[in-house]
Design a protein around this motif. Structure first.
Motif, mmCIF file in Angstrom:
data_model
loop_
_atom_site.group_PDB
_atom_site.id
_atom_site.type_symbol
_atom_site.label_atom_id
_atom_site.label_comp_id
_atom_site.label_asym_id
_atom_site.label_seq_id
_atom_site.Cartn_x
_atom_site.Cartn_y
_atom_site.Cartn_z
ATOM 1 N N VAL A 1 4.011 42.329 24.721
ATOM 2 C CA VAL A 1 4.364 41.135 25.468
ATOM 3 C C VAL A 1 3.922 39.868 24.759
ATOM 4 O O VAL A 1 4.354 38.782 25.083
ATOM 5 N N SER A 2 3.041 39.974 23.786
ATOM 6 C CA SER A 2 2.471 38.783 23.176
ATOM 7 C C SER A 2 3.263 38.262 21.993
ATOM 8 O O SER A 2 2.982 37.179 21.501
ATOM 9 N N ARG B 1 0.882 40.219 35.715
ATOM 10 C CA ARG B 1 1.785 40.825 34.742
ATOM 11 C C ARG B 1 1.967 39.954 33.506
ATOM 12 O O ARG B 1 2.029 40.444 32.369
ATOM 13 N N LEU B 2 2.065 38.651 33.704
ATOM 14 C CA LEU B 2 2.322 37.736 32.588
ATOM 15 C C LEU B 2 1.056 37.049 32.108
ATOM 16 O O LEU B 2 1.006 36.562 30.981
ATOM 17 N N ARG C 1 1.955 30.291 36.925
ATOM 18 C CA ARG C 1 3.344 29.846 36.711
ATOM 19 C C ARG C 1 3.775 28.941 37.860
ATOM 20 O O ARG C 1 3.449 29.197 39.026
ATOM 21 N N THR D 1 7.064 30.475 24.779
ATOM 22 C CA THR D 1 6.899 31.478 25.829
ATOM 23 C C THR D 1 8.231 32.088 26.215
ATOM 24 O O THR D 1 8.338 33.298 26.452
ATOM 25 N N ARG D 2 9.242 31.279 26.251
ATOM 26 C CA ARG D 2 10.575 31.759 26.630
ATOM 27 C C ARG D 2 11.082 32.806 25.647
ATOM 28 O O ARG D 2 11.643 33.829 26.038
ATOM 29 N N GLU E 1 9.069 36.097 26.422
ATOM 30 C CA GLU E 1 9.199 36.789 27.705
ATOM 31 C C GLU E 1 10.633 37.130 28.087
ATOM 32 O O GLU E 1 10.864 38.150 28.755
ATOM 33 N N ARG F 1 11.820 42.476 28.330
ATOM 34 C CA ARG F 1 10.419 42.844 28.497
ATOM 35 C C ARG F 1 10.211 43.529 29.846
ATOM 36 O O ARG F 1 10.462 42.935 30.896
ATOM 37 N N GLU G 1 7.464 43.964 31.293
ATOM 38 C CA GLU G 1 6.463 43.191 32.009
ATOM 39 C C GLU G 1 7.104 42.061 32.804
ATOM 40 O O GLU G 1 6.634 41.712 33.893
ATOM 41 N N TYR G 2 8.164 41.482 32.260
ATOM 42 C CA TYR G 2 8.797 40.372 32.971
ATOM 43 C C TYR G 2 9.551 40.870 34.202
ATOM 44 O O TYR G 2 9.534 40.227 35.258
ATOM 45 N N THR H 1 17.959 38.476 29.983
ATOM 46 C CA THR H 1 16.905 38.993 30.840
ATOM 47 C C THR H 1 17.421 39.313 32.235
ATOM 48 O O THR H 1 16.992 40.298 32.848
#
Length: 428
Positions: free
Chosen positions: A13-14, A211-212, A216, A276-277, A280, A284, A286-287, A323
């Motif tokens: 995720v990173s 999760r992220l 946010r 970031t966009r 993520e 993903r 995680e998203y 996404t």
């Protein structure tokens, strides 16, 4: 039950996948730009320049006129710039109407003996698009060499169009971006506030995501005249742009008042920033877990949201469109409708290009309804888009697909979003 996405070598995720491109392939245009030598309207003689610019200021830019060779369904469109004695070059870049391998093809010409710089295209009368102007005032490298360094430098010299009052908020920059619409382009009146229409509320919140990681911002739209009944829900990515900048609330107010949509709630998570966009919004897990396990339960604590996937839409554009489609494939128990404009379906996971299309082809069909739209000028994205459409159809999934006369552009995405919401939720 949710459908599992086939196992892949998922990126962390990173960071984006090792070696993955951050932009689509830089391909040449398949057809030349339809440039015209004759402008949309007569240009002035040297002694008529002041009067010419006075008319331009009154009428606005770009100039639009008949195209003597293109027929009734085309127009000649002329962009203008009023130069100074120091002006060496002016580049105009209408959205996706240029060839990245031929940046000189978008340079204006100067009318000899005047300060009038001009550039004209033949465009079908339903075209619309935003555009950028870049001006070389003699304070950079010499333009005659045409080096990559020069073109990169010129792209730092963005200027607003002083003769065009029609603008949209820019996605990442503080100054707005001008736009043009030809006579047959789809109308955007649904986005304009109307007197007497009951207004919903758009509120700004913060949500802590495990999760992220971190906090946010999220915007919630609540419709007017709410009832205790569960509301259909729209999850729209890039919420900081659609909500407070582009005015999604006005669109929903108007569609609800006209009876084209039922009262609907909207949940708008922010994309944070460009870096970031890219991380993520790229298939993903995680998203998706954030959307289904954190965002929607949190929003349901504040508004009476349905948990019926058939009355839930996930929507996005570009990477957000990729996404949104991925979320609907990974979580069809929560997202029964997916609304995509100009999705980045060229995106790879690891070494596998167009990974999502291949993953969809390996899955059993679900009741998820897909609504896809792309710009005719997005020549890089269209092949992957059409392959996804065909994969969905071959898998007996519900898919509607259309191509509009425009580019990778919020100006076009506004009406595509409106039409898509009516198609997916209008009867629900």
């Amino acid at each position: 039950m949710p459908v599992s996405v086939p196992p892949v070598s998922a990126p962390s995720v990173s960071a984006p996948p090792e070696g993955a491109p951050r932009h689509p392939p830089r391909l040449p245009r398949p057809t030349p730009l339809p440039r015209l030598t004759a402008p949309a309207r007569p240009l002035p003689a040297p002694d008529g320049v002041a009067e010419f610019w006075a008319r331009v200021r009154q009428q606005g830019t770009p100039l639009v006129g008949p195209d003597p060779e293109g027929g009734a369904d085309h127009r000649a469109v002329t962009w203008l710039w009023r130069g100074t004695p120091a002006t060496r070059a002016v580049q105009v870049l209408p959205n996706k109407l240029g060839d990245p391998r031929d940046p000189a093809g978008n340079l204006m010409a100067r009318l000899p003996g005047t300060d009038v710089w001009h550039w004209t295209l033949r465009l079908r009368h339903d075209w619309r698009g935003t555009y950028d102007l870049y001006v070389d005032e003699g304070d950079g490298p010499a333009p005659g060499t045409g080096t990559p360094e020069y073109w990169r430098w010129l792209r730092t010299r963005r200027r607003t169009d002083p003769f065009n009052a029609r603008t949209l908020p820019h996605r990442w920059e503080p100054e707005p971006v001008p736009y043009a619409e030809l006579p047959a382009a789809p109308k955007t009146a649904d986005w304009t506030p109307r007197p007497g229409v009951p207004q919903g509320t758009l509120t700004d919140h913060e949500l802590t995501s495990t999760r992220l990681g971190g906090t946010r911002r999220v915007w919630l739209y609540a419709p007017p005249h709410r009832t205790p009944e569960p509301l259909p829900v729209l999850v729209l990515l890039d919420g900081e742009h659609w909500g407070p900048r582009l005015g999604l609330g006005h669109l929903l107010d108007n569609l609800i008042a006209d009876g084209r949509l039922p009262p609907v709630a909207a949940v708008l998570p922010e994309a944070v920033d460009e870096a970031t966009r890219w991380v993520e919004l790229s298939c993903r897990p995680e998203y998706v877990a954030f959307l289904t396990g954190e965002l929607l339960p949190w929003a349901a604590g504040r508004l009476p949201l349905t948990d019926d996937p058939a009355r839930t839409v996930v929507a996005g554009q570009s990477l957000g469109g990729l996404t949104a489609a991925y979320a609907a494939v990974a979580a069809p128990h929560r997202f029964g409708n997916v609304l995509v404009q100009s999705g980045s379906f060229w995106w790879p996971v690891g070494p596998d290009p167009e990974w999502l299309t291949r993953a969809i082809g390996a899955l059993p069909p679900t009741p998820v309804r897909f609504r896809l739209s792309f710009g005719e000028q997005e020549w890089v994205a269209l092949p992957a888009a059409r392959r996804l459409r065909d994969a969905l159809a071959a898998g007996h999934r519900h898919v509607s697909y259309r191509e509009f006369n425009g580019g990778h552009d919020y100006l076009c995405w506004r009406t595509e979003l409106s039409d898509g919401l009516v198609e997916l939720l209008g009867g629900r």
